[in-house]
Design a protein around this motif. Structure first.
Motif, PDB file in Angstrom:
ATOM      1  N   UNK A  21       0.834  -1.212   0.000  1.00 54.93           N
ATOM      2  CA  UNK A  21       0.000   0.000   0.000  1.00 54.93           C
ATOM      3  C   UNK A  21       0.865   1.258   0.000  1.00 54.93           C
ATOM      4  N   UNK A  22       1.939   1.259   0.782  1.00 54.70           N
ATOM      5  CA  UNK A  22       2.823   2.423   0.823  1.00 54.70           C
ATOM      6  C   UNK A  22       3.498   2.657  -0.528  1.00 54.70           C
ATOM      7  N   UNK A  23       3.786   1.589  -1.252  1.00 55.85           N
ATOM      8  CA  UNK A  23       4.366   1.703  -2.594  1.00 55.85           C
ATOM      9  C   UNK A  23       3.416   2.462  -3.509  1.00 55.85           C
ATOM     10  N   UNK A  24       2.152   2.093  -3.439  1.00 54.66           N
ATOM     11  CA  UNK A  24       1.133   2.752  -4.256  1.00 54.66           C
ATOM     12  C   UNK A  24       1.014   4.232  -3.879  1.00 54.66           C
ATOM     13  N   UNK A  25       1.024   4.529  -2.580  1.00 51.86           N
ATOM     14  CA  UNK A  25       0.933   5.915  -2.126  1.00 51.86           C
ATOM     15  C   UNK A  25       2.151   6.714  -2.569  1.00 51.86           C
ATOM     16  N   UNK A  26       3.322   6.108  -2.509  1.00 46.94           N
ATOM     17  CA  UNK A  26       4.545   6.799  -2.937  1.00 46.94           C
ATOM     18  C   UNK A  26       4.499   7.087  -4.431  1.00 46.94           C
ATOM     19  N   UNK A  27       4.091   6.096  -5.198  1.00 52.75           N
ATOM     20  CA  UNK A  27       4.054   6.241  -6.649  1.00 52.75           C
ATOM     21  C   UNK A  27       3.056   7.313  -7.080  1.00 52.75           C
ATOM     22  N   UNK A  28       1.923   7.416  -6.389  1.00 46.17           N
ATOM     23  CA  UNK A  28       0.901   8.401  -6.719  1.00 46.17           C
ATOM     24  C   UNK A  28       1.115   9.734  -6.002  1.00 46.17           C
ATOM     25  N   UNK A  29       2.178   9.806  -5.177  1.00 48.23           N
ATOM     26  CA  UNK A  29       2.526  11.020  -4.422  1.00 48.23           C
ATOM     27  C   UNK A  29       1.393  11.485  -3.499  1.00 48.23           C
ATOM     28  N   UNK A  30       0.661  10.513  -2.933  1.00 47.83           N
ATOM     29  CA  UNK A  30      -0.442  10.854  -2.035  1.00 47.83           C
ATOM     30  C   UNK A  30       0.023  11.023  -0.594  1.00 47.83           C
TER      31      UNK A  30
END
Length: 55
Positions: A21-30
């Protein structure tokens, strides 16, 4: 694929692996706050302990 980020709590570098989940947040800059597994466990444990301390 992975990203290397710095833990907000302990300031150590750790890897975010694809699928997390953190990977997704990092990639989307959220999010700009990332925690390693050890710190996430400590934060969760402290929250549980404080919850039961109030009752």
């Amino acid at each position: 694929m992975h990203y290397e980020v710095i833990c907000t709590s302990c300031k150590r570098t750790f890897k975010l692996s694809e699928g997390e989940e953190q990977y997704k947040q990092y990639k989307e800059r959220k999010s700009h706050l990332f925690y390693c597994e050890n710190c996430k466990h400590k934060i969760r444990f402290d929250a549980i302990r404080n919850f039961f301390r109030n009752y």
